[in-house]
Design a protein around this motif. Structure first.
Motif, PDB file in Angstrom:
ATOM      1  N   LEU A 108      23.355  -5.345 106.770  1.00 14.36           N
ATOM      2  CA  LEU A 108      22.355  -4.913 105.786  1.00 14.36           C
ATOM      3  C   LEU A 108      22.558  -5.580 104.424  1.00 14.36           C
ATOM      4  O   LEU A 108      21.835  -5.283 103.474  1.00 14.36           O
ATOM      5  CB  LEU A 108      22.429  -3.398 105.599  1.00 14.36           C
ATOM      6  CG  LEU A 108      21.853  -2.524 106.714  1.00 14.36           C
ATOM      7  CD1 LEU A 108      22.160  -1.061 106.418  1.00 14.36           C
ATOM      8  CD2 LEU A 108      20.351  -2.713 106.835  1.00 14.36           C
ATOM      9  N   ASN A 109      23.562  -6.448 104.336  1.00 16.31           N
ATOM     10  CA  ASN A 109      23.892  -7.096 103.073  1.00 16.31           C
ATOM     11  C   ASN A 109      24.270  -6.063 102.003  1.00 16.31           C
ATOM     12  O   ASN A 109      23.872  -6.149 100.847  1.00 16.31           O
ATOM     13  CB  ASN A 109      22.707  -7.960 102.600  1.00 16.31           C
ATOM     14  CG  ASN A 109      23.109  -8.997 101.576  1.00 16.31           C
ATOM     15  OD1 ASN A 109      24.283  -9.313 101.429  1.00 16.31           O
ATOM     16  ND2 ASN A 109      22.135  -9.511 100.842  1.00 16.31           N
TER      17      ASN A 109
ATOM     18  N   LEU B 128      20.834  -4.200  90.310  1.00 15.05           N
ATOM     19  CA  LEU B 128      19.955  -4.151  89.143  1.00 15.05           C
ATOM     20  C   LEU B 128      20.755  -3.774  87.890  1.00 15.05           C
ATOM     21  O   LEU B 128      20.611  -4.381  86.826  1.00 15.05           O
ATOM     22  CB  LEU B 128      18.847  -3.120  89.406  1.00 15.05           C
ATOM     23  CG  LEU B 128      17.746  -3.014  88.380  1.00 15.05           C
ATOM     24  CD1 LEU B 128      16.988  -4.326  88.273  1.00 15.05           C
ATOM     25  CD2 LEU B 128      16.766  -1.893  88.749  1.00 15.05           C
ATOM     26  N   ALA B 129      21.618  -2.777  88.053  1.00 15.47           N
ATOM     27  CA  ALA B 129      22.429  -2.332  86.911  1.00 15.47           C
ATOM     28  C   ALA B 129      23.366  -3.452  86.459  1.00 15.47           C
ATOM     29  O   ALA B 129      23.597  -3.638  85.265  1.00 15.47           O
ATOM     30  CB  ALA B 129      23.216  -1.082  87.292  1.00 15.47           C
ATOM     31  N   LYS B 130      23.881  -4.232  87.411  1.00 16.71           N
ATOM     32  CA  LYS B 130      24.747  -5.354  87.040  1.00 16.71           C
ATOM     33  C   LYS B 130      23.949  -6.418  86.292  1.00 16.71           C
ATOM     34  O   LYS B 130      24.453  -7.038  85.366  1.00 16.71           O
ATOM     35  CB  LYS B 130      25.387  -5.971  88.288  1.00 16.71           C
ATOM     36  CG  LYS B 130      26.583  -5.169  88.789  1.00 16.71           C
ATOM     37  CD  LYS B 130      27.303  -5.888  89.922  1.00 16.71           C
ATOM     38  CE  LYS B 130      28.504  -5.047  90.366  1.00 16.71           C
ATOM     39  NZ  LYS B 130      29.070  -5.484  91.624  1.00 16.71           N
TER      40      LYS B 130
ATOM     41  N   ASP C 154      17.376 -11.127  95.487  1.00 12.95           N
ATOM     42  CA  ASP C 154      18.808 -10.866  95.493  1.00 12.95           C
ATOM     43  C   ASP C 154      19.101  -9.459  94.958  1.00 12.95           C
ATOM     44  O   ASP C 154      19.946  -8.748  95.477  1.00 12.95           O
ATOM     45  CB  ASP C 154      19.542 -11.937  94.676  1.00 12.95           C
ATOM     46  CG  ASP C 154      21.041 -11.758  94.758  1.00 12.95           C
ATOM     47  OD1 ASP C 154      21.561 -11.828  95.893  1.00 12.95           O
ATOM     48  OD2 ASP C 154      21.684 -11.514  93.726  1.00 12.95           O
ATOM     49  N   VAL C 155      18.392  -9.070  93.908  1.00 12.97           N
ATOM     50  CA  VAL C 155      18.555  -7.702  93.403  1.00 12.97           C
ATOM     51  C   VAL C 155      18.246  -6.703  94.526  1.00 12.97           C
ATOM     52  O   VAL C 155      18.943  -5.707  94.702  1.00 12.97           O
ATOM     53  CB  VAL C 155      17.635  -7.441  92.180  1.00 12.97           C
ATOM     54  CG1 VAL C 155      17.499  -5.959  91.901  1.00 12.97           C
ATOM     55  CG2 VAL C 155      18.172  -8.164  90.952  1.00 12.97           C
ATOM     56  N   LEU C 156      17.230  -6.991  95.299  1.00 16.39           N
ATOM     57  CA  LEU C 156      16.867  -6.074  96.387  1.00 16.39           C
ATOM     58  C   LEU C 156      17.815  -6.187  97.586  1.00 16.39           C
ATOM     59  O   LEU C 156      17.684  -5.452  98.561  1.00 16.39           O
ATOM     60  CB  LEU C 156      15.429  -6.344  96.854  1.00 16.39           C
ATOM     61  CG  LEU C 156      14.326  -6.146  95.803  1.00 16.39           C
ATOM     62  CD1 LEU C 156      12.960  -6.408  96.418  1.00 16.39           C
ATOM     63  CD2 LEU C 156      14.366  -4.745  95.200  1.00 16.39           C
ATOM     64  N   GLY C 157      18.763  -7.092  97.490  1.00 10.21           N
ATOM     65  CA  GLY C 157      19.720  -7.252  98.599  1.00 10.21           C
ATOM     66  C   GLY C 157      19.116  -8.000  99.767  1.00 10.21           C
ATOM     67  O   GLY C 157      19.540  -7.830 100.910  1.00 10.21           O
TER      68      GLY C 157
END
Ligand code: ARG
Length: 582
Positions: free
Chosen positions: A259-260, A144-146, A572-575
């Protein structure tokens, strides 16, 4: 700048044009949707500044708002609320802008460098449920920060220092005393020595040694001595320690991979120990170390403390370096090597006091520049159905590998039986299982505890990872079916659902900034769920591919594409990975 921000800027300009000085006024989603989609309540505060009735001010602003083609249905309600909606024409133009790039609706923040400490796996111990949330939340916050443009470094901060390692090596020595590592006469290269130990053995050795040390004082003393030898880089012991770290690290990495979750830095507590002497010097020069029964402590309490604030243990009475000191040395190391603007610690809430002590000591010693922010991002516990931290049936520690197996068994049951290839089924099921775990982990606010319920988490209906994946895959398959048609732009928003979807899409920047502010993923998860179920309702009640009106068909396909892209971005943000089918 996001479209939403531009819109809010326009609102401020309009208020100025109406004759009122204002800034940072934002449209708020209305809680009276019958009156309008949004609300402005600035007239009440302006009334105080301008000594004028809020109704009159609201009226002035309303007149100015009505001149813009963005707004419709502007109305004023007592005591001075302004309700308004966005015109379809404006929403259509906004959606087309977002269609050209979803990043047109994401705000970039000012440059900042952040280190996120979110692994905390301990060498020679299996990753267990306690490490799950740190990995999930830390990884998602990093992404998220990225997304908003921060420079972010994720650090695994391995627990590779201290007594557990001494215990493991002692037990290996007991079992394999003939190994070259324990032979002081050995002159060869330790890297060439084969070790008859796998990670599986380590998973058994550590708990065994740990239990034994609690019952056997002599054994514990021996382990202490070995820990000391390792810390002093004594040949043989130190080499064996390095080997154990590398075996264990490989296994830890493989679980994080599942866990990605990945790290930019794979540093450990032991790496920070290079800075220990310098750290001790700083604390000594500043007169911060005090003797206390043979130990050295740092007083960190201050007069404003409402609850007791015990001193930080710097060096234990047996001369061993404490956990707190490893964290202080790590702060010094990070400041020197990376100059971060912020360090985030994504660790179990039960370590709150530890970090409060560490941060205070770091400030007292000026380990970081004054404006560097140190933030503790504590999280609640994942509990079993008995409300206690989740354990195995016989009360043992639940490893992450086992936890993934449990949820995987559930997702496997629910997988589409048409997927015949065994390998493919397994791989899809794993991906869905991780999505199930992650969503369940993100849905409660970060600091809230939750209960592990494998059936609920893997359900295809409801607020679950599998539901989000299934719906996203369906959007993709619809778009694939339309691949021969050219769909470029939205021109029509016909149903109330389409309009509501547009408003939701527009609102993305608010969700992102709130999540970053709270450093919690629950809002993103809720948002994904809401927009997905809204879309599914729209999908089941309207024609898309079979729509006869070509303009409407094109508009609906573009809307589907935007929502699909939004889902992919946020998952994707949530992995969370999205399989091709499920
Ligand atoms: N290894 C620690 C544990 O398992 C967690 C480390 C958290 N991070 C830190 N910088 N102390 O409890």
């Amino acid at each position: 700048m996001s479209i939403l921000k531009e819109l809010n800027n326009d609102i401020n300009t309009i208020i100025n044009k109406a004759g009122y000085e204002a800034e940072n006024i934002v449209l708020l989603p209305s809680n009276r949707k019958d009156l309008g989609a949004y609300q402005l309540n600035c007239a009440m505060s302006l009334a105080k500044t301008y000594h004028k009735s809020p109704m009159l001010i609201a009226q002035d602003i309303k007149e100015e708002l009505e001149k813009s083609s963005c707004f419709v249905n502007v109305n004023v309600a007592s005591p001075g609320f302004i309700n308004l909606s966005l015109s379809k024409e404006y929403l259509v133009s906004v959606l087309n802008e977002i269609n050209s790039s979803i990043y047109n609706n994401i705000d970039k923040e000012e440059k900042k460098k952040i280190i996120i400490d979110y692994g905390g796996a301990n060498v020679s111990k299996a990753l267990h449920v306690g490490h799950l949330r740190s990995a999930n939340i830390g990884e998602a916050l990093k992404r998220l920060a990225k997304l908003v443009g921060y420079e972010v470094l994720g650090d695994a901060h391995l627990g590779d220092y201290g007594r557990p390692l001494g215990l493991v090596i002692l037990e290996i020595k007991k079992r394999y005393p003939y190994l070259a590592y324990f032979n002081t006469d050995y002159k060869g290269n330790y890297e060439e020595v084969t070790l008859p130990i796998t990670n599986k053995d380590l998973e058994e050795i550590y708990p065994y040694a740990s239990t034994k040390s609690k019952e056997d004082e002599e054994y514990l003393e021996e382990a202490r001595e070995i820990t000391f030898k390792i810390q002093n880089h004594e040949r043989g012991y130190y080499d064996l320690w390095k080997k154990i770290v590398s075996i264990s690290k490989e296994d830890i990495k493989s679980v994080y991979d599942e866990l990605n979750v990945s790290f930019d830095l794979w540093l450990g507590e032991s790496d920070a120990m290079e800075y220990f002497e310098e750290l001790k010097d700083i604390f000594t020069k500043k007169n911060l170390l005090k003797d206390s029964d043979g130990a050295q402590i740092v007083e960190v309490a201050n007069e404003n403390d409402k609850s007791p604030m015990p001193p930080l243990l710097f060096i234990k009475s047996n001369k061993a370096i404490s956990y707190a000191t490893t964290d202080l040395a790590t702060i010094l190391q990070r400041e020197k090597n990376y100059h971060p603007d912020e360090i985030w610690y994504c660790v179990d809430s039960r370590q709150n006091l530890h970090f409060e002590q560490v941060f205070r000591a770091a400030r007292l010693a000026n380990l970081v520049r004054e404006d560097v922010k140190l933030s503790f991002i504590g999280f609640g516990t994942m509990n079993g159905k008995d409300g206690k931290p989740f354990k195995t049936r016989d009360g043992g520690i639940m490893t992450l590998k086992n936890l993934i197996k449990i949820i995987n068994a559930e997702t496997m049951k629910r997988l589409n039986t048409n997927i015949e290839d065994e390998k493919e089924r397994e791989s899809i099921s794993k991906t869905v299982a991780i999505a199930a775990l992650k969503c369940a982990d993100f849905l409660p606010f970060r600091t809230t505890d939750y209960i592990f319920e494998e059936e609920k988490f893997s359900d295809l209906e409801g607020k679950t990872g599998p539901y989000l994946l299934y719906s996203t895959i369906r959007m993709k398959s619809l778009l694939d079916k339309a691949s021969s048609i050219s769909y470029q732009k939205i021109s029509l928003l016909e149903t109330p659902e389409e309009e509501e979807l547009a408003l939701n899409i527009l609102n993305l920047p608010t969700v992102i900034s709130k999540s970053l502010e709270a450093k919690s993923l629950n809002e993103i998860c809720e948002y994904l769920y809401n927009i997905t179920s809204l879309y599914n309702k729209f999908y089941s009640e309207n024609r898309i591919l079979t729509e006869k009106n070509n303009e409407l068909k094109e508009s609906r396909l573009v809307l589907t594409k935007i929502i699909y892209e939004l889902n992919i971005l946020l998952l994707d943000v949530l992995g969370i990975k999205v399989p091709k089918k499920m």
